[in-house]
Design a protein around this motif. Structure first.
Motif, PDB file in Angstrom:
ATOM      1  N   GLU A 195      -0.184 -27.492  -4.696  1.00 18.44           N
ATOM      2  CA  GLU A 195      -0.504 -27.811  -3.439  1.00 18.44           C
ATOM      3  C   GLU A 195       0.140 -27.614  -2.806  1.00 18.44           C
ATOM      4  O   GLU A 195      -0.045 -27.144  -1.759  1.00 18.44           O
ATOM      5  CB  GLU A 195      -0.983 -29.974  -3.246  1.00 18.44           C
ATOM      6  CG  GLU A 195      -0.788 -29.791  -1.738  1.00 18.44           C
ATOM      7  CD  GLU A 195      -1.601 -31.484  -0.893  1.00 18.44           C
ATOM      8  OE1 GLU A 195      -1.084 -31.639   0.295  1.00 18.44           O
ATOM      9  OE2 GLU A 195      -1.264 -31.886  -1.871  1.00 18.44           O
ATOM     10  N   ARG A 196       1.871 -27.543  -3.788  1.00 17.15           N
ATOM     11  CA  ARG A 196       3.145 -26.997  -3.299  1.00 17.15           C
ATOM     12  C   ARG A 196       2.643 -25.196  -3.071  1.00 17.15           C
ATOM     13  O   ARG A 196       3.078 -24.318  -1.677  1.00 17.15           O
ATOM     14  CB  ARG A 196       4.338 -27.107  -3.964  1.00 17.15           C
ATOM     15  CG  ARG A 196       5.161 -26.541  -3.622  1.00 17.15           C
ATOM     16  CD  ARG A 196       6.251 -27.019  -4.563  1.00 17.15           C
ATOM     17  NE  ARG A 196       5.637 -26.391  -5.691  1.00 17.15           N
ATOM     18  CZ  ARG A 196       7.109 -26.195  -6.753  1.00 17.15           C
ATOM     19  NH1 ARG A 196       8.128 -26.599  -6.756  1.00 17.15           N
ATOM     20  NH2 ARG A 196       6.138 -25.069  -8.285  1.00 17.15           N
ATOM     21  N   GLU A 197       2.061 -24.723  -3.896  1.00 15.85           N
ATOM     22  CA  GLU A 197       1.903 -23.255  -3.481  1.00 15.85           C
ATOM     23  C   GLU A 197       1.047 -22.962  -5.424  1.00 15.85           C
ATOM     24  O   GLU A 197       0.975 -23.994  -6.127  1.00 15.85           O
ATOM     25  CB  GLU A 197       2.670 -22.080  -4.302  1.00 15.85           C
ATOM     26  CG  GLU A 197       3.187 -22.402  -5.204  1.00 15.85           C
ATOM     27  CD  GLU A 197       4.826 -21.511  -5.776  1.00 15.85           C
ATOM     28  OE1 GLU A 197       4.748 -20.511  -5.276  1.00 15.85           O
ATOM     29  OE2 GLU A 197       5.765 -22.401  -6.280  1.00 15.85           O
ATOM     30  N   SER A 198      -0.127 -21.911  -4.992  1.00 16.43           N
ATOM     31  CA  SER A 198      -1.134 -21.687  -6.218  1.00 16.43           C
ATOM     32  C   SER A 198       0.506 -21.303  -7.341  1.00 16.43           C
ATOM     33  O   SER A 198       0.737 -20.491  -6.813  1.00 16.43           O
ATOM     34  CB  SER A 198      -2.036 -20.541  -5.479  1.00 16.43           C
ATOM     35  OG  SER A 198      -1.485 -19.660  -5.307  1.00 16.43           O
ATOM     36  N   SER A 199      -0.682 -20.945  -8.977  1.00 17.64           N
ATOM     37  CA  SER A 199       0.156 -20.764  -9.333  1.00 17.64           C
ATOM     38  C   SER A 199      -0.598 -20.767 -10.952  1.00 17.64           C
ATOM     39  O   SER A 199      -1.284 -20.892 -11.109  1.00 17.64           O
ATOM     40  CB  SER A 199       1.595 -22.401 -10.113  1.00 17.64           C
ATOM     41  OG  SER A 199       1.927 -22.178  -8.765  1.00 17.64           O
TER      42      SER A 199
END
Length: 174
Positions: free
Chosen positions: A12-16
């Motif tokens: 949710e913080r960033e795609s990874s």
């Protein structure tokens, strides 16, 4: 904590990429128990199957193409729900400590020796955690606090058990 929810939160913080998720998981949550890479990818596969993540763009790497994972709205909803639910207290009514004491009594052995050894082991671990609190990062310090508080509770239980050993012995052996 469950690994799938932690990975969803990191997404949710960033795609990874899976590799980046493992690195971040280990940095924040894997103290002393890093997450196996295979578990990361199998978990991501289940999350994709369940519609909580999607495989985004694929990028070339030195080995196989690297997949970038993106959280879906369903995944965001699950993280939000999980973050707002209280964690149940952990009043374990059946523990290894208790089991060893009762078995010692059933086998007509004195559990005091075991309790003394356990107390010494807890005290040594508390010294290690106290040093970590003093020298570690904020994350390490907070995790060490949690461990120390649990060890303190166990030590209180050990003292209480020794104080009640005569009554427990009578109850177990009757």
């Amino acid at each position: 904590m469950t690994v799938p929810l932690a990975l969803l939160g990191l997404l949710e913080r960033e795609s990874s990429h899976g590799y980046d998720l493992k690195r971040d998981y280990d940095a924040y949550f894997g103290r002393g128990k890093p997450l196996p890479a295979g578990q990361v990818y199998s978990t991501l596969g289940r999350l994709a199957r369940d519609g909580k993540v999607e495989v985004g763009e694929t990028e070339p790497g030195s080995g196989p193409d690297r997949k970038r994972y993106v959280i879906t709205e369903l995944g965001v909803t699950q993280v939000e729900t999980w973050l707002t639910e209280p964690v149940a207290g952990e009043p374990h009514l059946q523990t290894v400590l208790f089991t060893k004491v009762v078995l010692a009594l059933l086998l007509e052995r004195d559990p005091r020796a075991y309790l003394d050894i356990q107390r010494a082991a807890h005290m040594e671990r508390m010294r290690e955690l106290t040093e970590l609190r003093r020298t570690g990062s904020t994350i390490d310090s907070l995790l060490a606090d949690h461990g120390v508080y649990h060890l303190e509770a166990d030590l209180r239980w050990i003292d209480q058990t020794v104080a009640r050993l005569a009554a427990l012995t009578a109850e177990v052996r009757s």
